[in-house]
Scaffold this motif. Structure first.
Motif, mmCIF file in Angstrom:
data_model
loop_
_atom_site.group_PDB
_atom_site.id
_atom_site.type_symbol
_atom_site.label_atom_id
_atom_site.label_comp_id
_atom_site.label_asym_id
_atom_site.label_seq_id
_atom_site.Cartn_x
_atom_site.Cartn_y
_atom_site.Cartn_z
ATOM 1 N N ARG A 80 0.825 -1.200 0.000
ATOM 2 C CA ARG A 80 0.000 0.000 0.000
ATOM 3 C C ARG A 80 0.869 1.265 0.000
ATOM 4 O O ARG A 80 1.815 1.383 0.767
ATOM 5 C CB ARG A 80 -0.909 0.027 1.223
ATOM 6 N N ASP A 81 0.509 2.206 -0.867
ATOM 7 C CA ASP A 81 1.126 3.531 -0.904
ATOM 8 C C ASP A 81 0.128 4.508 -0.306
ATOM 9 O O ASP A 81 -0.926 4.759 -0.882
ATOM 10 C CB ASP A 81 1.448 3.912 -2.351
ATOM 11 N N ILE A 82 0.445 5.061 0.870
ATOM 12 C CA ILE A 82 -0.491 5.947 1.565
ATOM 13 C C ILE A 82 -0.033 7.403 1.535
ATOM 14 O O ILE A 82 -0.542 8.235 2.283
ATOM 15 C CB ILE A 82 -0.712 5.488 3.018
ATOM 16 N N GLN B 100 -1.387 -3.883 4.882
ATOM 17 C CA GLN B 100 -2.679 -3.414 5.382
ATOM 18 C C GLN B 100 -3.340 -4.535 6.173
ATOM 19 O O GLN B 100 -3.305 -5.698 5.776
ATOM 20 C CB GLN B 100 -3.594 -2.999 4.226
ATOM 21 N N PHE C 244 -2.085 0.209 8.826
ATOM 22 C CA PHE C 244 -0.920 0.019 7.968
ATOM 23 C C PHE C 244 0.322 -0.245 8.816
ATOM 24 O O PHE C 244 0.557 0.432 9.820
ATOM 25 C CB PHE C 244 -0.694 1.249 7.093
#
Length: 358
Positions: free
Chosen positions: A188-190, A200, A240
């Motif tokens: 995941r790129d947050i 996640q 995350f």
């Protein structure tokens, strides 16, 4: 953890950062265990690992920033000369009985005093061995008369989406808490930084859990809880964690050198919308080059399209940044680029990444 921008709100409404943090999750392993589903008993894992999970309290002072309406007025100096005490709490875990503790960088920040509380109520003063802002990791050291209980690293790459995980930490100051869930997604790129590659999970993670461990069912740390996605600041079922495979080498470097030095080229990059005409796969466009930086001195140009780093395919700007960052400053790197319709290799000397989050 802190909301993905501020302690309560972020551009993506995620909780990220300093003292409001998500709890850690634990992963599951065998098919036999998976078939038992939600009836799996986490008691044995929790009993074994909780003595290594610590609460972290920080305190210090910071300069008061003047409100926007007072900037540029005679009142600005009044605010800039004021300092206020700050306090916060988070979580961490012991990785060595000699007293080495891992947590998030945003948990300790610029704290002047860091106190570790271990199971049973014992409090120990800690010093920061080293921290890395980009990976949001910090390594602490405490002195104890007796060896501390430690946990071991596991492989985040071995985890599969849908496997059980268990988080442990200090949510809302309630030390020694565990929650369970599954690994919901990977990679995941947050928007936290150039090294985003989060696991996640839906294990409950709340303020105070930041820096705590995410376990698999073997009781191994496969992630470090770092942020949550939340409209309210509390758990919404999306947390995350920094993968252990990314965190472990950073922590080992901090233990050895006290800091992390990353490679840097001095370029702006973006994912290429058009596909690689030779293979139908994506590539990375060089959108900007600092003339005095390593790339500028080495002949890289705006408009070059990068397909590989040291012979390995690279399809996203994030993977290119990571590949460069992994090369020690002073060493060379070979980029395979497409320029004016022709493919060529460029050899550049990697520079030292300047300080800062970008």
């Amino acid at each position: 953890m802190v909301p993905l921008s501020s302690p309560h709100v972020s551009r993506r409404r995620a909780v990220f950062g300093g003292l409001l943090l998500p709890p850690v999750l634990a992963g599951c392993g065998t098919n036999a265990i998976a078939q038992r589903g939600a009836t799996f008993d986490f008691a044995d894992v929790a009993e074994r690992v909780l003595p290594a999970v610590v609460n972290i309290a920080v305190s210090g002072e910071q300069t008061v920033q003047p409100p926007a309406e007072f900037r540029g007025t005679p009142f600005e100096r009044y605010f800039r000369n004021r300092r206020e005490r700050v306090q916060g709490a988070g979580s961490g875990f012991v990785i060595d009985p000699a007293g080495y503790v891992v947590t998030n960088n945003h948990v300790v920040g610029n704290a002047q005093r860091v106190t570790i509380s271990i199971q049973g109520g014992q409090e120990l003063q800690a010093r920061v061995v080293g921290s890395d802002e980009l990976a949001d990791l910090a390594l602490l050291r405490v002195e104890s008369r007796t060896p501390l209980t430690a946990v071991s690293w596991g492989s985040s790459a071995a985890m599969r989406v849908g496997q059980w995980v268990m988080a442990a930490g200090n949510p809302f100051g309630l030390g020694g808490s565990v929650t369970s869930g599954i690994l919901s997604a990977r990679g995941r790129d947050i928007g936290a930084g150039p090294f985003d590659d989060f696991l996640q999970t839906d294990a409950a993670i709340n303020p105070g859990n930041s820096g705590g461990p995410l376990f698999n069912l073997a009781g191994e740390v496969i992630g470090i809880n770092t942020a949550i996605y939340s409209p309210s600041g509390a758990n919404a079922g999306i947390g995350f964690a920094t993968p252990s495979d990314l965190a472990r080498p950073v922590i080992e470097t901090l233990r050895r050198d006290g800091k992390v030095e990353r490679g840097w080229l001095g370029v702006q990059v973006q994912d290429l919308v058009a596909e690689d005409p030779r293979s139908g796969r994506r590539a990375v466009l060089i959108a900007g080059v600092e003339r005095t930086g390593p790339a500028g001195r080495g002949g890289l140009r705006v408009g070059d399209v990068v397909f590989a780093v040291n012979g390995e395919r690279t399809e996203t700007s994030r993977s290119l940044v990571r590949s460069v960052a992994a090369i020690p400053p002073g060493q060379t790197i070979r980029l395979t680029v497409l320029r004016d319709g022709r493919t060529q290799d460029l050899t550049l000397q990697v520079g030292r990444r300047p300080p800062g989050p970008g």
